[in-house]
Write an enzyme that holds these catalytic residues in place. Structure first.
Site, PDB file in Angstrom:
ATOM      1  N   GLY A  39       0.909   7.111   4.068  1.00  0.00           N
ATOM      2  CA  GLY A  39       1.721   6.902   5.445  1.00  0.00           C
ATOM      3  C   GLY A  39       0.931   6.127   6.336  1.00  0.00           C
ATOM      4  N   GLY A  40       0.530   7.123   7.342  1.00  0.00           N
ATOM      5  CA  GLY A  40      -0.389   6.514   8.665  1.00  0.00           C
ATOM      6  C   GLY A  40      -1.185   5.296   8.394  1.00  0.00           C
TER       7      GLY A  40
ATOM      8  CB  SER B 114      -4.853  12.594   5.518  1.00  0.00           C
ATOM      9  OG  SER B 114      -3.995  13.179   6.312  1.00  0.00           O
TER      10      SER B 114
ATOM     11  CG  ASN C 292       6.830   6.827   3.486  1.00  0.00           C
ATOM     12  OD1 ASN C 292       7.520   6.012   3.762  1.00  0.00           O
ATOM     13  ND2 ASN C 292       6.793   7.963   3.120  1.00  0.00           N
ATOM     14  CD1 TRP C 293       4.687   0.809   5.397  1.00  0.00           C
ATOM     15  CD2 TRP C 293       5.806  -0.869   6.046  1.00  0.00           C
ATOM     16  NE1 TRP C 293       4.059  -0.279   4.975  1.00  0.00           N
ATOM     17  CE2 TRP C 293       4.852  -1.363   5.512  1.00  0.00           C
ATOM     18  CE3 TRP C 293       6.914  -1.556   6.694  1.00  0.00           C
ATOM     19  CZ2 TRP C 293       4.698  -2.688   5.261  1.00  0.00           C
ATOM     20  CZ3 TRP C 293       6.650  -2.955   6.620  1.00  0.00           C
ATOM     21  CH2 TRP C 293       5.625  -3.475   5.881  1.00  0.00           C
ATOM     22  CE  LYS C 294       5.082   9.620   5.987  1.00  0.00           C
ATOM     23  NZ  LYS C 294       4.475  10.680   6.237  1.00  0.00           N
TER      24      LYS C 294
ATOM     25  N   GLY D  26      -0.280  13.468   7.369  1.00  0.00           N
ATOM     26  CA  GLY D  26      -0.266  13.206   8.816  1.00  0.00           C
ATOM     27  C   GLY D  26      -1.141  14.262   9.644  1.00  0.00           C
TER      28      GLY D  26
END
Ligand code: 13P
Length: 249
Positions: free
Chosen positions: A233-234, A212, A9-11, A172
């Protein structure tokens, strides 16, 4: 053999050019991937990333979707528009949508039903905040999100649905639920689905963990019996961290 579902998920990150560059790297590095891999770039980069990953097994996903197919809905994106770009999966009810944009279970459920109707595979995100966990409300909160999110989903459509358990306090923050803690919540989600449908449906359900996930904790999370994949995510923003996650074995 068990198949995992690894999603990035690149947000709200990356320009079109940056997205295409990452997509090209992933296409090359994940050519022989054993598992199901999905990337969800921002809306503006969907078309270009769709072109870039053409011919690969990487699935194109969207990060959200409007609850209608068309109409006077300024700022919304219809499932028809997503499908036209080659999108096959859609993340719904992410905690950032729930908390920053006040999406309710009812709205998220409308989106889940519409995605299924339109042939997009939903990833329904659920998860408790730290305050809810500390108040002993984890099961009440997550149970409600699962029950309300899946309301009206036919038994036959359940295999199209993935649930992502993302404890809000682990997103995150660098804090990960321990593999045992995450596995216990996944088992709880399965028990809720078993009461809504049946044991076979619950057993077959794909439940991703998110929060995370990193190259150095992915293997121990995936070793757990109730964890079927990751929503990242990150660490999905760079090939050097997403490739070792998506191809962790
Ligand atoms: P992080 O991997 O950055 O914690 O984000 C998780 C997430 O929200 C994926 O949807």
């Amino acid at each position: 053999m068990r198949t995992y579902y690894m999603a990035g998920n690149w947000k709200m990150h990356k320009t079109v050019a940056e997205s295409v560059a990452l997509a090209n790297e992933l296409k090359q590095a994940l050519a022989g991937a054993k598992d199901k891999v999905m990337v969800a770039p921002p809306f503006t980069a969907l078309a270009a990333v769709g072109q870039a990953i053409k011919g690969s097994s990487i699935i194109l996903g969207a990060q959200n979707m409007g609850p209608d197919t068309q109409g006077a809905h300024t700022g919304e994106v219809s499932p028809l528009m997503l499908k036209e770009l080659g999108v096959r999966a859609v993340i719904l009810g992410h905690s950032e949508r729930r908390h920053s944009y006040f999406e309710t279970d009812e709205l998220i459920n409308r989106k889940v039903l519409l995605a299924i109707e339109q042939g997009l595979d939903p990833i329904l995100c659920v998860g408790e905040t730290l305050a809810e966990r500390e108040a002993g409300r984890l099961e009440a909160v997550v149970g409600t999100q699962v029950r309300e999110g899946l309301k009206g989903v036919a038994r036959g459509d359940l295999p199209k649905v993935t649930i992502a358990y993302e404890p809000v306090w682990a997103i995150g923050t660098g804090k990960t639920a321990t593999p045992d803690d995450a596995d216990a919540v996944h088992a709880f989600i399965r028990s809720v689905v078993a009461t809504m449908y049946d044991g076979d449906a619950a057993k077959a359900l794909c439940i991703q963990y998110g929060g995370s996930v990193k190259p150095d904790n992915v293997a121990e999370l995936m070793a757990k019996p109730n964890i079927d994949g990751a929503l990242v995510g990150g660490a999905s923003l760079k090939a050097e961290s997403f490739v070792p996650i998506a191809a962790f074995r």
